[in-house]
Enzyme design. Sequence first.
Site, PDB file in Angstrom:
ATOM      1  N   LYS A 165     -24.079  13.104 -32.943  1.00 26.51           N
ATOM      2  CA  LYS A 165     -24.866  14.308 -32.634  1.00 26.51           C
ATOM      3  C   LYS A 165     -24.228  15.147 -31.538  1.00 26.51           C
ATOM      4  CE  LYS A 165     -29.277  12.281 -34.096  1.00 26.51           C
ATOM      5  NZ  LYS A 165     -28.929  10.860 -34.257  1.00 26.51           N
ATOM      6  N   LYS A 210     -24.867  10.986 -24.081  1.00 25.27           N
ATOM      7  CA  LYS A 210     -25.514  10.672 -25.350  1.00 25.27           C
ATOM      8  C   LYS A 210     -25.404   9.194 -25.680  1.00 25.27           C
ATOM      9  CE  LYS A 210     -27.718  11.878 -29.020  1.00 25.27           C
ATOM     10  NZ  LYS A 210     -28.301  10.520 -29.037  1.00 25.27           N
ATOM     11  N   SER A 226     -32.531  12.167 -29.859  1.00 24.88           N
ATOM     12  CA  SER A 226     -31.583  11.723 -30.883  1.00 24.88           C
ATOM     13  C   SER A 226     -32.235  11.712 -32.262  1.00 24.88           C
ATOM     14  CB  SER A 226     -31.018  10.330 -30.552  1.00 24.88           C
ATOM     15  OG  SER A 226     -29.876  10.051 -31.331  1.00 24.88           O
ATOM     16  N   SER A 249     -25.193   7.532 -33.237  1.00 29.05           N
ATOM     17  CA  SER A 249     -25.723   8.853 -32.847  1.00 29.05           C
ATOM     18  C   SER A 249     -24.846   9.605 -31.854  1.00 29.05           C
ATOM     19  CB  SER A 249     -27.135   8.704 -32.271  1.00 29.05           C
ATOM     20  OG  SER A 249     -28.055   8.428 -33.296  1.00 29.05           O
TER      21      SER A 249
END
Length: 532
Positions: free
Chosen positions: A62, A222, A119, A59
């Site tokens: 993203k 993140k 997420s 992820s």
Amino acid sequence: MAVAMRRSGAALLLGLTLLVAALTPSFSIAAPYAAMVMDARTGKVLHSRNADTRLHPASLTKMMTLYIAFEAVRNGEISLDKKITISRNAAAEPPSELGLRTGQKIALRYLLRAAAVKSANDAATAIGEAISGSEAAFARRMTRTAKSLGMTRTTFKNAHGLTAKGHQSTARDMTILGRHILYDYPEYYNLFSRTSTDAGLKVVYNTNRRLLGSYRGADGIKTGYTRAAGYNLVASAKRGNERIIATVFGGKSTPSRNAKVAELLDLGFRRAPSYAKLRKPALPRYTGNKDLQVAAADPKPKLQTGPLKTTIRPRMRPSSLLVAAAQPAPQDPELQNSINSLLAEVSADTSAEDATEIEQLSVSAQDITAPDSAPRPIIDLRPRRETAVATAVAAAQEGTAAADTAVSAAAQTPAVLARYSGPRPRMRPTDLATRTAEVAPEEPVLVTRISTSGGRYWGINVGRYASRYQAEKVLLRTALSEMETLDGSLRKVVQSPRGFDAHFLGMTQEGAESACSRLRARNVSCDTLGPS
């Protein structure tokens, strides 16, 4: 008897060992480890290990999805309040998810929050489809953008980061991307520091809240996890004038990954100089969806026979077509001759300068954002003389005396006005504004507090403190010392699990940046807070 018991115990131990091995995820030993530590101010690498090995980003992907979304909003491709219709493809994405349903409409700002904080895979896919028409086209834009940022060993195949063949990146490339998000779009960086946020459908919680709440100065960025990738994280922390970015690929668990990232951030703060000249990364050239094969997010087979290479805008209708389409066969030949003469004079009076102005107005109108749920309005930018001509021609078709009045209206152009001797409209009285003011006097308005509307959606943060009293004290002291730029702003203390944030709100972007610049010059910690 004792021998039998020992054999039974050994068999039981062996069975338990095999059971534990079967239940232990294979990724815990298969995911390769990589790391990178960078001084965010200068881009200098302070530590690296396997930093150029192509691995599964999970992820962390993203981050690029959001970077392109920020770019699209800034350049007018889409607005934060644009209602996005969720496709069947987006709604079918596996967890982590926001819980979107096919056909549902939701504002882009909520999708951004869900992707950055929770997420959410379905939100990421919906963002990509809304911007580039399809997830595949958006993935090509992601890869192209990565190359323009200097991420030379990254290839994207989707917007969410679930494992796919060829979907890979490196610790170095993801660190570079984190630095670009920080400096290219600082107005949106606060998304990554929120421990929770309203995502439209529900309140969602940050997947990185454990590190945010435990490491001093941590404010993003993140997390990522898949079996193939392990536990990944790009993190950033600021202490005083120093800001460090640390990246880890292949962590074995959330606690061990967070511990490793904290260790790397500590290493970065030890090795980074206390003061360093800020050298922001270069902003890449904006190309939008150029040269991408864009298809509709939820295509209708009868209408969409193949992917579109470009988004085609309708051309302006030529003025000659307008006249030709509106011109009927008049019933009165004498009246028709008069109208033909008038048309020739009006057409001759249309100069090249007028045509250039019309074209510029047309280009400007394309940048106007339409309401969320409605299509773009068709703005009539033709000169008023064409409207008057059309009126005259319509009146001629009816063959009535109203044609005389219409011709009179069309004749108000400079080329015809000198020759026309018929009745003219009366001029507006010069004292009209005065008489109107006398009828409806405007009452005075008392402004007691500055509004946060009208472009004043910005603010600044001057630190986080252990108590509300300390935060209020700093706000007051700062306001008194920086009255020139903070005059009229609102002082506000925002409580969070990590402490009490001292904010000045209700500022313009220019005012917030100016205030932070002046405060930093006096070694006062300051960060701008942008709209979200």
